[in-house]
Design an enzyme around this catalytic site. Structure first.
Site, PDB file in Angstrom:
ATOM      1  N   LYS A 140     103.100  98.196  22.532  1.00 27.13           N
ATOM      2  CA  LYS A 140     102.796  96.930  21.849  1.00 27.13           C
ATOM      3  C   LYS A 140     101.431  97.030  21.157  1.00 27.13           C
ATOM      4  O   LYS A 140     101.347  97.112  19.951  1.00 27.13           O
ATOM      5  CB  LYS A 140     102.824  95.754  22.831  1.00 27.13           C
TER       6      LYS A 140
ATOM      7  N   ASP B 179     100.630  92.875  35.136  1.00 20.74           N
ATOM      8  CA  ASP B 179     101.374  93.565  34.081  1.00 20.74           C
ATOM      9  C   ASP B 179     100.836  93.035  32.752  1.00 20.74           C
ATOM     10  O   ASP B 179     101.058  91.904  32.378  1.00 20.74           O
ATOM     11  CB  ASP B 179     102.869  93.253  34.237  1.00 20.74           C
TER      12      ASP B 179
ATOM     13  N   TRP C 105     109.895  89.139  32.828  1.00 20.71           N
ATOM     14  CA  TRP C 105     109.239  90.366  33.301  1.00 20.71           C
ATOM     15  C   TRP C 105     108.729  90.227  34.712  1.00 20.71           C
ATOM     16  O   TRP C 105     108.808  91.173  35.501  1.00 20.71           O
ATOM     17  CB  TRP C 105     108.159  90.834  32.318  1.00 20.71           C
TER      18      TRP C 105
HETATM   19  C1  LIG Z   1     105.486  92.355  30.009  1.00 19.89           C
HETATM   20  C2  LIG Z   1     106.391  93.552  30.057  1.00 19.89           C
HETATM   21  N1  LIG Z   1     106.556  94.195  31.223  1.00 19.89           N
HETATM   22  C3  LIG Z   1     107.349  95.274  31.331  1.00 19.89           C
HETATM   23  C4  LIG Z   1     108.044  95.755  30.256  1.00 19.89           C
HETATM   24  C5  LIG Z   1     108.905  96.967  30.407  1.00 19.89           C
HETATM   25  O1  LIG Z   1     108.237  98.007  29.821  1.00 19.89           O
HETATM   26  P1  LIG Z   1     108.818  99.478  29.681  1.00 19.89           P
HETATM   27  O2  LIG Z   1     110.013  99.389  28.806  1.00 19.89           O
HETATM   28  O3  LIG Z   1     107.683 100.242  29.112  1.00 19.89           O
HETATM   29  O4  LIG Z   1     109.181  99.952  31.050  1.00 19.89           O
HETATM   30  C6  LIG Z   1     107.900  95.132  29.005  1.00 19.89           C
HETATM   31  C7  LIG Z   1     108.635  95.648  27.834  1.00 19.89           C
HETATM   32  O5  LIG Z   1     108.763  95.044  26.813  1.00 19.89           O
HETATM   33  C8  LIG Z   1     107.064  93.995  28.919  1.00 19.89           C
HETATM   34  O6  LIG Z   1     106.908  93.360  27.758  1.00 19.89           O
END
Ligand SMILES: Cc1ncc(COP(=O)(O)O)c(C=O)c1O
Length: 360
Positions: free
Chosen positions: A196, A172, A102
């Protein structure tokens, strides 16, 4: 009907009392004769829902008054772009720490908009840890430092956040927000996709310190500018009303359990016992460095990867679902968010022991 134990990484388990309340209110919300999805976001009834959700969220995190809370769409992924668009101001460089998939995704997106300085990376050890703070090479003039509070795929989590002086810290927090108390004043921006610990997919919650609102360049598209959300109470366009309502129910549920201190106690207990079972075993291994192990996402591998399919089949037959690891890392991953009951973790531990015996 029996509900299974759901270890999905996201969209993830929601608290059963929340689902029941939503079900009960679905056809006739507060005596209106319609559902909450069928009323104006600007009407008094929905405004009450929206305001109460924000008040409960603020209360849970003990948010100081100089932080805004925005209820947005676009997921955490849109924040990968909105953070640089809103925080760079006149600067051209941003610092990023790379701790996994991520962080890598956030870096890739930021590179479209600015010079990215990767302060440290754990890629050479397969993202199994958070690089030691004294190895981070911070730039002198970065607009901010971006970190990923919990790497949902790799299972690496910060257990203490750094103090950076004046450089705004951006995190994040998609897979850790509201799993434990947080010292929000260390951060300039916190963002999280809801799916989540906060509610259903479709909602993104962004917390921004007020001095970081209003810095976007003049040509920034309206819905990508934090100022627009501040000015409109996150209602510059139609928000995802049902997701907002459900998040509000989840916040009330967390409060009913005793808030984030109680949540942290439960979550650390769940994680500790699962890690202990994996570490005691001669068959399962967790690849993450002990100090940085996530309380939310617990990856583990089998001694014989050829048995992965059989493991998942047998787990499913026991009502233990969605344990398959991410395609990029393989193996297994148990996501044990707030709404995953302790009984689910106990059942998984029992299954791990039985499976190991069977393989011996
Ligand atoms: C730590 C993290 N960042 C970003 C994301 C991406 O999120 P989204 O699908 O809501 O854009 C996720 C998705 O699982 C994630 O776990």
């Amino acid at each position: 009907m029996t509900r299974i134990f759901n270890f999905s990484p996201g969209p993830a388990a929601l608290p059963e009392p929340v689902l029941k309340q939503a079900q009960q209110e679905l056809l006739n919300f507060r005596g209106l004769g319609v559902s909450v999805m069928e009323i104006s976001h600007r009407g008094k009834e929905f405004m009450d829902v929206a305001e109460q959700a924000e008040a409960d969220f603020r209360d849970l995190l003990q948010l100081p008054d100089n932080y805004h809370v925005f209820f947005m769409q676009g997921g955490a992924s849109l924040q990968f772009s909105m953070v640089p668009l809103n925080l760079l101001g006149e600067k051209s460089t941003a610092d990023y720490l790379n701790t996994g998939n991520w962080s890598t995704a956030a870096i890739k997106e930021a590179r479209r908009l600015c010079d990215v300085n990767v302060v440290a990376s754990s890629e050479d050890t397969n993202f199994d840890r958070i690089p030691a703070l004294d190895t981070w090479k911070l730039s002198k003039d970065a607009a901010y430092l971006h970190i990923t509070g919990n790497e949902t795929i790799g299972g690496v989590e910060f257990h203490e956040y750094p103090d950076l002086g004046t450089t705004p810290l951006v995190s994040d927090m998609s897979s850790t927000l509201l799993s434990r108390p947080l010292d929000v004043e260390k951060f300039g921006v916190i963002y999280a996709g809801a799916q989540k610990n906060l509610g259903p997919a479709g909602m993104t919650i962004v917390v921004v310190r007020d001095d970081l609102v209003g810095l976007a360049r003049a040509n920034t598209p309206r819905l990508l500018d934090y100022q627009v959300y501040a000015d409109s109470g996150s209602m510059a366009n139609t928000p995802p009303t049902f997701a907002w309502y459900l998040c509000g129910l989840v916040f009330k549920w967390i409060k009913s359990l005793g808030g984030l201190t109680a949540m942290a106690e439960i979550n650390s207990r769940k994680a500790k016992k699962l890690y202990a079972a994996i570490d005691e075993s001669n068959y399962f291994t967790c690849p993450v460095a002990e100090a940085d192990r996530s309380w939310m996402n617990i990856p583990f591998t089998l001694a014989d990867a050829g048995r992965d399919g059989e493991f998942l089949e047998l787990a499913k037959a026991r009502g233990l679902l969605n344990l398959k690891g991410h395609r990029s890392v393989g193996g297994m991953r148990a996501s044990i968010y707030n709404a995953v009951p302790e009984a689910a973790v106990d059942a998984l531990i029992e299954f791990l022991r039985e499976f190991e015996k069977r393989e011996a």
